[in-house]
Design an enzyme around this catalytic site. Structure first.
Site, PDB file in Angstrom:
ATOM      1  N   GLY A   1      -0.649   3.743  -0.164  1.00 51.42           N
ATOM      2  CA  GLY A   1      -1.459   4.440   0.825  1.00 51.42           C
ATOM      3  C   GLY A   1      -1.031   5.895   0.934  1.00 51.42           C
ATOM      4  CD  GLU A   2       3.017   7.801   2.243  1.00 54.28           C
ATOM      5  OE1 GLU A   2       3.183   8.867   1.597  1.00 54.28           O
ATOM      6  OE2 GLU A   2       3.959   7.038   2.533  1.00 54.28           O
TER       7      GLU A   2
END
Length: 361
Positions: free
Chosen positions: A313-314
């Site tokens: 993610g991120e």
């Protein structure tokens, strides 16, 4: 009241010119594979051929906590969300490292972290502290849902108005893949076992708890379908609702956007229903190892640029994909045509292929 302006289509004339130029470059037709398709997409989004290299790519990481995280659906405690917001802001996270090498800058926005905002800047669009436990209650109220979607719209406008020419949506929130799994299952009519993965690295018992939470949340959201706002209220949370608003508004503003993993793509599924046609302005940065991600990409008709078995993610997968997208733009913009280079073409139909005229906005 939640509303989006109509989404226009990318420019067909620039798309045709880019495809013709690709066929006139010093290489066999189609030899650069998907890079050719990506470059044509960029040209159509920019309304010009050849396209410009991206000058202000911008990653926005939407952060929020989820009440369901306290049900043992994650390998990490909920307080990690606030700690990682600080880490991203300080430049120490994976997204910072990858965005830097990809030529992008990073912004983190606190929509629903279960802590006081790290700064006024980060918390400018904060909706609440933590979202509700979607297995047993709504994630948000009606007003909070509207505020979160509007926050995503406003953040997109802020970035485009500041000169962003490509956007990346990222996420940070313990428990957000559980909420994302509910959105994907609800919008693709999939069973919980088909969308639930191991997230941050849960064990089999954690997977069973996560699947049960998704099952219970799905039972709760069925009555609101197909209403996208109702779905976000029941099961999305402020961070995912804001991502949906962000992705939709990027398309309204004719700004290309790279999707990241399952949380972002689940929100994008909802965004497509908020602003029909928005998906034409998006590319899938990568394919996550989360099973629901593939279902969401298929529903949007998007093929991932890279598949590196990432699940962080991120915005990290999209940041890696940005490097590939830059390569696609460089090839279309910088390569010589057969005519310019004085290179003989392969004679198939007796027609000499020459570079088409440039197309500018």
């Amino acid at each position: 009241m939640i509303g989006f302006a109509p989404v226009s289509t990318p420019d067909a004339a620039a798309e045709a010119a880019a495809r013709a130029r690709q066929d006139s470059l010093t290489k066999p037709r189609g030899a650069l594979g998907s890079l050719e398709d990506l470059s044509v997409w960029v040209a159509s989004c920019q309304q010009r051929c050849p396209p410009r290299q991206f000058e202000r790519a911008r990653v926005v990481v939407f952060a929020g906590d989820h009440g369901v995280a306290r049900s043992g659906v994650s390998a990490y405690p909920p307080e990690v969300t606030a700690q990682m917001v600080a880490n991203i802001d300080a430049g120490g996270a994976a997204i910072n490292a990858l965005a830097d090498v990809a030529g992008a800058t990073v912004r983190v926005a606190d929509l629903a972290v279960d802590a006081d905002p790290l700064s006024e800047r980060i918390g400018a669009h904060k909706v609440r502290r933590g979202s509700g436990n979607i297995a047993t209650e709504d994630a948000l109220t009606n007003d909070e849902t509207a505020a979160a979607i509007t926050a995503g719209q406003q953040i997109a406008d802020e970035e485009v108005d500041a000169g962003a020419d490509l956007l990346i949506a990222g996420d940070m929130g313990i428990g957000n893949t559980t909420a994302a799994a509910v959105l994907v299952a609800a919008l693709t009519d999939a069973e919980p076992v088909a969308v639930v993965g191991f997230g941050t690295g849960i064990d089999d018992a954690g997977w069973a708890r996560k699947t049960a939470a998704v099952r219970d949340a799905l039972f709760r959201v069925r009555p609101v379908l197909p209403d996208p706002v109702g779905l976000l209220r029941c099961a999305g949370g402020a961070d995912l609702a804001a991502i949906a608003g962000f992705c939709a508004q990027a398309a309204v503003r004719r700004t290309p956007l790279l999707l990241d993993g399952v949380a972002v793509t689940a929100a994008a599924l909802v965004a497509e229903r908020l602003a029909p046609g928005a998906h034409r302005w998006w590319q899938a940065g990568h394919r996550s190892s989360e099973p629901g991600h593939g279902l969401a990409l298929a529903a949007l008709g998007l093929d991932p640029i890279v598949d590196l078995h990432m699940r962080l993610g991120e915005g990290t997968g999209a940041a890696v994909a940005l490097m590939v997208l830059r390569a696609a733009v460089a090839a279309l913009s910088s390569m010589a045509t057969f005519t310019e280079a004085g290179v003989s073409t392969r004679s198939v139909d007796g027609v000499d292929r020459t570079a088409p005229p440039a197309v500018s906005p």
